[in-house]
Scaffold this motif. Structure first.
Motif, PDB file in Angstrom:
ATOM      1  N   CYS A 136      -2.498 -13.822  -9.642  1.00  0.00           N
ATOM      2  CA  CYS A 136      -2.656 -12.341  -9.122  1.00  0.00           C
ATOM      3  C   CYS A 136      -1.105 -11.689  -8.646  1.00  0.00           C
ATOM      4  CB  CYS A 136      -3.212 -12.599  -7.492  1.00  0.00           C
ATOM      5  SG  CYS A 136      -5.046 -12.849  -8.039  1.00  0.00           S
ATOM      6  N   LEU A 137      -0.336 -12.443  -8.139  1.00  0.00           N
ATOM      7  CA  LEU A 137       0.871 -11.907  -7.743  1.00  0.00           C
ATOM      8  C   LEU A 137       1.684 -11.459  -8.992  1.00  0.00           C
ATOM      9  CD1 LEU A 137       3.323 -11.415  -5.747  1.00  0.00           C
ATOM     10  CD2 LEU A 137       4.006 -13.912  -6.044  1.00  0.00           C
ATOM     11  N   ALA A 138       1.797 -12.347 -10.051  1.00  0.00           N
ATOM     12  CA  ALA A 138       2.213 -11.933 -11.331  1.00  0.00           C
ATOM     13  C   ALA A 138       1.632 -10.711 -12.020  1.00  0.00           C
ATOM     14  CB  ALA A 138       2.303 -13.357 -12.362  1.00  0.00           C
ATOM     15  N   ALA A 139       0.500 -10.834 -12.147  1.00  0.00           N
ATOM     16  CA  ALA A 139      -0.099  -9.713 -12.640  1.00  0.00           C
ATOM     17  C   ALA A 139       0.013  -8.296 -11.834  1.00  0.00           C
ATOM     18  CB  ALA A 139      -1.876  -9.730 -12.769  1.00  0.00           C
ATOM     19  N   THR A 140       0.209  -8.473 -10.343  1.00  0.00           N
ATOM     20  CA  THR A 140       0.427  -7.335  -9.808  1.00  0.00           C
ATOM     21  C   THR A 140       1.755  -6.550 -10.125  1.00  0.00           C
ATOM     22  OG1 THR A 140      -1.049  -7.820  -8.208  1.00  0.00           O
ATOM     23  CG2 THR A 140       0.742  -6.602  -7.649  1.00  0.00           C
ATOM     24  N   ILE A 141       2.813  -7.763 -10.106  1.00  0.00           N
ATOM     25  CA  ILE A 141       4.444  -7.220 -10.323  1.00  0.00           C
ATOM     26  C   ILE A 141       4.546  -6.675 -11.701  1.00  0.00           C
ATOM     27  CG2 ILE A 141       6.614  -8.384 -10.802  1.00  0.00           C
ATOM     28  CD1 ILE A 141       6.029 -10.511  -8.610  1.00  0.00           C
ATOM     29  N   LEU A 142       3.646  -7.065 -12.526  1.00  0.00           N
ATOM     30  CA  LEU A 142       3.842  -6.637 -14.012  1.00  0.00           C
ATOM     31  C   LEU A 142       3.157  -5.361 -14.046  1.00  0.00           C
ATOM     32  CD1 LEU A 142       3.357  -9.724 -16.175  1.00  0.00           C
ATOM     33  CD2 LEU A 142       5.408  -8.474 -15.686  1.00  0.00           C
ATOM     34  N   GLY A 143       1.912  -5.006 -13.554  1.00  0.00           N
ATOM     35  CA  GLY A 143       1.414  -4.041 -13.158  1.00  0.00           C
ATOM     36  C   GLY A 143       2.010  -2.935 -12.920  1.00  0.00           C
ATOM     37  N   PHE A 144       3.089  -2.937 -11.663  1.00  0.00           N
ATOM     38  CA  PHE A 144       3.814  -2.043 -11.210  1.00  0.00           C
ATOM     39  C   PHE A 144       4.986  -1.772 -12.247  1.00  0.00           C
ATOM     40  CE2 PHE A 144       2.060  -3.220  -6.902  1.00  0.00           C
ATOM     41  CZ  PHE A 144       1.466  -2.014  -6.764  1.00  0.00           C
ATOM     42  N   ILE A 145       5.392  -2.861 -12.716  1.00  0.00           N
ATOM     43  CA  ILE A 145       6.751  -2.710 -13.731  1.00  0.00           C
ATOM     44  C   ILE A 145       6.160  -1.619 -14.954  1.00  0.00           C
ATOM     45  CG2 ILE A 145       7.950  -3.833 -15.521  1.00  0.00           C
ATOM     46  CD1 ILE A 145       8.165  -6.232 -13.445  1.00  0.00           C
ATOM     47  N   ASN A 146       5.013  -1.785 -15.444  1.00  0.00           N
ATOM     48  CA  ASN A 146       4.552  -0.981 -16.377  1.00  0.00           C
ATOM     49  C   ASN A 146       4.130   0.521 -16.017  1.00  0.00           C
ATOM     50  OD1 ASN A 146       4.426  -3.146 -18.028  1.00  0.00           O
ATOM     51  ND2 ASN A 146       2.616  -3.893 -17.936  1.00  0.00           N
ATOM     52  N   LYS A 147       4.092   0.619 -14.863  1.00  0.00           N
ATOM     53  CA  LYS A 147       3.620   1.862 -14.018  1.00  0.00           C
ATOM     54  C   LYS A 147       2.310   2.269 -14.466  1.00  0.00           C
ATOM     55  CE  LYS A 147       8.509   3.564 -14.019  1.00  0.00           C
ATOM     56  NZ  LYS A 147       9.494   4.510 -14.736  1.00  0.00           N
ATOM     57  N   LYS A 148       1.568   1.318 -14.461  1.00  0.00           N
ATOM     58  CA  LYS A 148      -0.025   1.544 -14.698  1.00  0.00           C
ATOM     59  C   LYS A 148      -0.844   0.981 -13.484  1.00  0.00           C
ATOM     60  CE  LYS A 148       0.166   1.350 -19.692  1.00  0.00           C
ATOM     61  NZ  LYS A 148      -0.323   0.837 -21.125  1.00  0.00           N
ATOM     62  N   LEU A 149      -0.435   0.489 -12.642  1.00  0.00           N
ATOM     63  CA  LEU A 149      -1.109   0.084 -11.520  1.00  0.00           C
ATOM     64  C   LEU A 149      -0.677   0.611 -10.368  1.00  0.00           C
ATOM     65  CD1 LEU A 149      -3.008  -2.154 -10.510  1.00  0.00           C
ATOM     66  CD2 LEU A 149      -1.086  -3.624 -10.014  1.00  0.00           C
ATOM     67  N   LYS A 150      -1.588   1.242  -9.380  1.00  0.00           N
ATOM     68  CA  LYS A 150      -1.258   2.072  -8.224  1.00  0.00           C
ATOM     69  C   LYS A 150      -2.011   1.269  -6.866  1.00  0.00           C
ATOM     70  CE  LYS A 150      -1.101   6.235 -10.755  1.00  0.00           C
ATOM     71  NZ  LYS A 150      -1.112   5.723 -12.112  1.00  0.00           N
ATOM     72  N   ILE A 151      -1.404   1.589  -6.005  1.00  0.00           N
ATOM     73  CA  ILE A 151      -1.963   1.064  -4.648  1.00  0.00           C
ATOM     74  C   ILE A 151      -3.288   1.180  -4.620  1.00  0.00           C
ATOM     75  CG2 ILE A 151      -1.840   0.912  -2.055  1.00  0.00           C
ATOM     76  CD1 ILE A 151       0.450  -0.374  -3.470  1.00  0.00           C
ATOM     77  N   LYS A 152      -3.893   2.622  -4.754  1.00  0.00           N
ATOM     78  CA  LYS A 152      -5.270   3.004  -4.809  1.00  0.00           C
ATOM     79  C   LYS A 152      -6.270   1.980  -5.611  1.00  0.00           C
ATOM     80  CE  LYS A 152      -5.085   6.957  -7.955  1.00  0.00           C
ATOM     81  NZ  LYS A 152      -5.320   8.314  -8.130  1.00  0.00           N
ATOM     82  N   ASP A 153      -5.671   1.396  -6.697  1.00  0.00           N
ATOM     83  CA  ASP A 153      -6.682   0.913  -7.531  1.00  0.00           C
ATOM     84  C   ASP A 153      -7.058  -0.367  -6.936  1.00  0.00           C
ATOM     85  OD1 ASP A 153      -6.223   2.622  -9.697  1.00  0.00           O
ATOM     86  OD2 ASP A 153      -4.486   1.746 -10.509  1.00  0.00           O
ATOM     87  N   PHE A 154      -6.375  -1.127  -5.651  1.00  0.00           N
ATOM     88  CA  PHE A 154      -6.812  -2.197  -5.364  1.00  0.00           C
ATOM     89  C   PHE A 154      -7.936  -2.025  -4.550  1.00  0.00           C
ATOM     90  CE2 PHE A 154      -2.389  -3.085  -6.235  1.00  0.00           C
ATOM     91  CZ  PHE A 154      -2.326  -4.387  -6.429  1.00  0.00           C
ATOM     92  N   VAL A 155      -8.556  -1.032  -3.949  1.00  0.00           N
ATOM     93  CA  VAL A 155      -9.807  -0.837  -3.245  1.00  0.00           C
ATOM     94  C   VAL A 155     -11.139  -1.195  -4.365  1.00  0.00           C
ATOM     95  CG1 VAL A 155     -11.566   0.966  -2.613  1.00  0.00           C
ATOM     96  CG2 VAL A 155      -8.993   0.970  -1.837  1.00  0.00           C
ATOM     97  N   GLU A 156     -10.893  -0.662  -5.643  1.00  0.00           N
ATOM     98  CA  GLU A 156     -11.804  -0.969  -6.647  1.00  0.00           C
ATOM     99  C   GLU A 156     -11.767  -2.259  -7.082  1.00  0.00           C
ATOM    100  OE1 GLU A 156     -12.887   0.284 -11.219  1.00  0.00           O
ATOM    101  OE2 GLU A 156     -11.736   1.673  -9.920  1.00  0.00           O
ATOM    102  N   ILE A 157     -10.427  -2.885  -7.366  1.00  0.00           N
ATOM    103  CA  ILE A 157     -10.236  -4.178  -7.612  1.00  0.00           C
ATOM    104  C   ILE A 157     -10.684  -5.550  -6.977  1.00  0.00           C
ATOM    105  CG2 ILE A 157      -8.325  -5.954  -8.171  1.00  0.00           C
ATOM    106  CD1 ILE A 157      -6.700  -3.603  -9.190  1.00  0.00           C
ATOM    107  N   PHE A 158     -10.403  -5.103  -5.549  1.00  0.00           N
ATOM    108  CA  PHE A 158     -10.943  -6.001  -4.468  1.00  0.00           C
ATOM    109  C   PHE A 158     -12.596  -6.136  -4.404  1.00  0.00           C
ATOM    110  CE2 PHE A 158      -6.738  -5.855  -2.356  1.00  0.00           C
ATOM    111  CZ  PHE A 158      -6.279  -6.892  -3.053  1.00  0.00           C
TER     112      PHE A 158
END
Length: 428
Positions: free
Chosen positions: A246-268
């Motif tokens: 989860c941590l690695a996927a989150t870091i890479l998602g932010f690096i790719n600039k495709k993951l946003k904080i608001k996405d975690f509501v739907e993810i969780f």
């Protein structure tokens, strides 16, 4: 009264009852049929004890990791690498699907998560390149099978909890069989691509483009190495490996600039629903598994099979045929919870290596994920990729046959499964 649980099971399957409740109600009917006192008290206890295991917490992490990767675009980097290295072959995109399935399997540990990700990315790409949509879906469904076999694996965790086998040994033992089955599926792609004249992703191999894609995708490719290597090296447990994913996927998602904080509501929220469904199946399944154990069914089954033959090779073949038949009509999680406590004593009685025996059981029940009429991966692929289920049911059999042949080879060549865990941790 002896037929009450069988009739209950058949009726509930016919009316389309969810498998979690089928197992719970069938277990209830079984306890009632044998005259067990205090059914009302024992049901809630067994449901709770069925999921009151710390090792199961990794399930939530692996499901969540899949959701984060899907949102964060991590998978696309892996796809690009596979396409550059194998795309010059006829049917290159189909080969890439299987390779990406292997890599994702080593990150997510969940077949459904692998199927959802591949459907959203690869089906449109394959169809636009000239592949039949049905073949694209079948390739993805078969590749997703590897999500349970290549470590880390939720199913290996469940098997280890039910039998007491080391999770670490099971994880390591799944590496070679997972890769081997991937090669079996590639053989199907080879002959199908040749027969239907499927296109190449690119005409010639380009070392420059391949290196560029590899450099860009290297962080994503390092994730499975860190996760599996950490478990194998004893740096962290299976549960902790899920958190690392989860941590690695989150870091890479932010690096790719495709993951946003608001996405975690739907993810969780999505991860919570999926995890809750799995845990409900496990808790309900424990009712039926315990009722079978209480009625001494495992011992009677072992004695029944051994009364037919004591030849180890024939017993293994009977088990494989049994698992295949059960897998065609029962959801994989449900089948594991019912059959593992039943078959494990048989494997012990026959002197099979417990890790090798466990791998064969998991592989056969995993192949059932893509086997009609209740193959969960077929339903997932049909829904996500918008492919008619009847077409998937028809086209998947060539991949199922390849998986069966591969499993038979693994079953009768145990060293392919056992040499790596024995090399790293010694013989059992």
């Amino acid at each position: 009264m002896v037929f009450l649980p069988i009739i209950t099971f058949i009726v509930l399957v016919i009316v389309g009852c969810p498998f979690a409740f089928i197992m719970g109600l069938t277990g209830f009917a079984h306890l009632f049929s044998i005259g067990y006192d205090g059914i009302a008290n024992i049901l809630s206890q067994k449901m709770f004890y069925g999921i009151n295991t710390f090792s199961y917490t990794c399930i939530a992490f692996f499901v969540c990791a899949g959701q984060i990767m899907n949102k964060g675009g991590v998978t696309q980097s892996i796809v690009d690498v596979a396409q550059e290295f194998i795309g010059f072959k006829k049917g290159g995109l189909a080969y890439a699907v299987i390779i990406v399935g292997m890599v994702l399997a080593a990150i997510l540990g969940s077949s459904n998560a692998v199927a959802v990700i591949l459907c959203s990315i690869m089906v449109p790409a394959m169809v636009s390149s000239g592949y039949d949509k049905e073949f694209a879906g079948c390739t993805i469904a078969s590749s997703a099978i590897l999500g349970v076999i290549i470590p880390p694996s939720i199913d290996f965790v469940i098997y280890s909890v039910l039998t007491g086998i080391s999770v670490k040994r099971m994880f390591v033992a799944g590496i070679v069989p997972g890769i081997f089955l991937g090669l079996c599926f590639m053989a199907v792609v080879y002959f199908t691509a040749k027969k239907r004249n499927y296109p190449k992703y690119r005409e010639h191999f380009s070392g420059k483009d391949a290196v560029r894609a590899l450099i860009k995708g290297l962080p994503a490719l390092c994730v499975p190495i860190i996760i599996v290597g950490g478990v194998m090296g004893g740096l962290f447990t299976a549960t902790e490996s899920g958190a690392v994913a989860c941590l690695a996927a989150t870091i890479l998602g932010f690096i790719n600039k495709k993951l946003k904080i608001k996405d975690f509501v739907e993810i969780f929220a999505s991860s919570g629903i999926v995890t809750a469904g799995i845990m409900l199946i496990i808790s309900m399944g424990n009712i039926l598994a315990w009722s079978l154990a209480y009625d001494n069914v495992p011992t009677r089954l072992v004695e029944g099979i051994l009364s037919i033959t004591t030849n180890g090779n024939l017993v293994m073949l009977l088990i494989i045929l049994l698992l295949f038949a059960v897998g065609c009509v029962m959801e994989a999680f449900a089948a594991q919870l019912i059959l593992i406590p039943v078959l494990a004593p048989l494997g012990e009685a026959m002197g099979y290596d417990p890790v090798h025996f466990g791998i064969i059981i998991i592989i056969m029940l995993t192949i059932a994920l893509a086997t009609p009429p209740v193959g969960m991966l077929l339903f997932t692929t049909s829904k996500v990729a918008d492919i008619e289920l009847s077409k998937l049911n028809k086209g998947i059999w060539k991949f199922v046959l390849a998986g069966l042949i591969g499993t038979l080879i693994l079953a009768y060549t145990p060293i392919l499964t056992t040499f790596l865990p024995n090399l790293l941790y010694g013989s059992v």
